[in-house]
Design a protein around this motif. Structure first.
Motif, short mmCIF file in Angstrom:
data_model
loop_
_atom_site.label_atom_id
_atom_site.label_comp_id
_atom_site.label_asym_id
_atom_site.label_seq_id
_atom_site.Cartn_x
_atom_site.Cartn_y
_atom_site.Cartn_z
N TYR A 145 0.98 -1.24 0.06
CA TYR A 145 -0.02 -0.02 -0.19
C TYR A 145 0.83 1.45 0.05
CZ TYR A 145 -3.78 -3.03 0.88
OH TYR A 145 -4.75 -4.14 0.89
N GLY A 146 2.24 1.19 0.06
CA GLY A 146 3.22 2.14 -0.05
C GLY A 146 3.44 2.87 1.35
N THR A 147 4.51 3.55 1.35
CA THR A 147 5.07 3.99 2.61
C THR A 147 5.31 5.54 2.65
OG1 THR A 147 6.19 2.12 2.81
CG2 THR A 147 7.25 4.04 4.04
N PRO A 148 4.58 6.44 3.32
CA PRO A 148 3.93 5.94 4.65
C PRO A 148 2.71 4.81 4.34
CG PRO A 148 3.60 8.39 4.36
CD PRO A 148 4.32 7.86 3.19
N LYS A 157 -7.25 3.74 3.57
CA LYS A 157 -7.50 2.64 2.89
C LYS A 157 -7.43 1.25 3.81
CE LYS A 157 -7.47 -0.02 -0.90
NZ LYS A 157 -8.55 -0.17 -2.06
N LEU A 158 -6.49 1.22 4.70
CA LEU A 158 -6.47 0.27 5.50
C LEU A 158 -7.45 0.13 6.67
CD1 LEU A 158 -2.57 0.04 6.19
CD2 LEU A 158 -3.73 -1.40 4.91
N ILE A 197 -10.67 -1.15 4.96
CA ILE A 197 -10.46 -2.72 4.99
C ILE A 197 -10.80 -3.37 6.22
CG2 ILE A 197 -8.67 -4.91 4.68
CD1 ILE A 197 -7.46 -2.79 2.59
N ILE A 198 -10.26 -2.78 7.38
CA ILE A 198 -10.29 -3.38 8.93
C ILE A 198 -11.73 -3.24 9.28
CG2 ILE A 198 -9.63 -3.12 11.17
CD1 ILE A 198 -6.98 -2.36 10.03
N ASP A 199 -12.64 -2.04 8.93
CA ASP A 199 -13.74 -2.02 9.48
C ASP A 199 -14.82 -2.48 8.59
OD1 ASP A 199 -14.62 -0.08 7.35
OD2 ASP A 199 -14.61 1.72 8.62
N GLY A 200 -14.56 -3.12 7.39
CA GLY A 200 -15.37 -3.87 6.49
C GLY A 200 -15.99 -2.99 5.53
N ARG A 201 -15.46 -1.75 5.20
CA ARG A 201 -16.14 -0.96 4.12
C ARG A 201 -15.54 -1.48 2.72
NH1 ARG A 201 -15.49 5.08 5.96
NH2 ARG A 201 -13.90 3.99 7.29
N VAL A 258 -4.04 0.65 13.23
CA VAL A 258 -3.32 0.95 12.02
C VAL A 258 -1.86 1.77 12.39
CG1 VAL A 258 -3.42 2.16 9.60
CG2 VAL A 258 -5.26 0.77 10.70
N ASP A 259 -2.15 2.63 13.27
CA ASP A 259 -0.80 3.34 13.61
C ASP A 259 0.15 2.61 14.12
OD1 ASP A 259 -1.91 5.83 13.06
OD2 ASP A 259 -2.45 6.62 14.79
#
Length: 142
Positions: free
Chosen positions: A74-77, A82-83, A86-90, A130-131
């Protein structure tokens, strides 16, 4: 002679700096407020080290992701919005069928008292996770 000595000093300085950065990163991850929720909600599948080798990983149809390599994908930083989706289901990641990953947007608020703003609780928990994951990222060569 001075050039050789200068190169040795530079090598020692670079090595010392790399060691200090590694120690600081490890300390930052160990003390991060996202570590506890990660361990509570994510480590059973993704592993305590976020390497995809949690205790239930072997039982899953699709192996859990190595979350230390999110920066490579997903790139840095990290692309944190986006993450979080993904985690919350959207943002469902189901290109290869159903996902074994729970929809955490729903799961995180199951035991939250009704007096708590559940949306804020859910978002806050996902944000700190995520942090925390950002502190665990490894380079492609590691």
């Amino acid at each position: 002679r001075n050039l050789v000595r200068g190169c040795r000093v530079l090598r020692v300085w670079v090595l010392a700096t790399a060691i200090c950065v590694s120690i600081a990163t490890a300390a930052r991850a160990a003390d991060h407020p996202g570590k506890a929720p990660f361990e509570q909600y994510c480590a059973s599948c993704h592993g305590a080290a976020a390497d995809g080798t949690g205790p239930v990983a072997a039982e899953m149809k699709i192996s859990p992701a190595d979350l230390r390599k999110l920066g490579q994908k997903y790139g840095t930083p990290l692309n944190k919005p986006k993450l979080r989706e993904i985690i919350d289901g959207r943002e469902m990641v189901r290109a290869h069928g159903t996902s074994d990953m729970p929809v955490w947007g729903e799961q995180l608020v199951h035991n939250v008292p009704p007096t708590v703003n559940t949306e804020m609780f859910k978002r806050g928990t996902i944000i700190v996770i995520v942090d925390y994951l950002e502190t665990l990222q490894v380079k492609a060569s590691e």
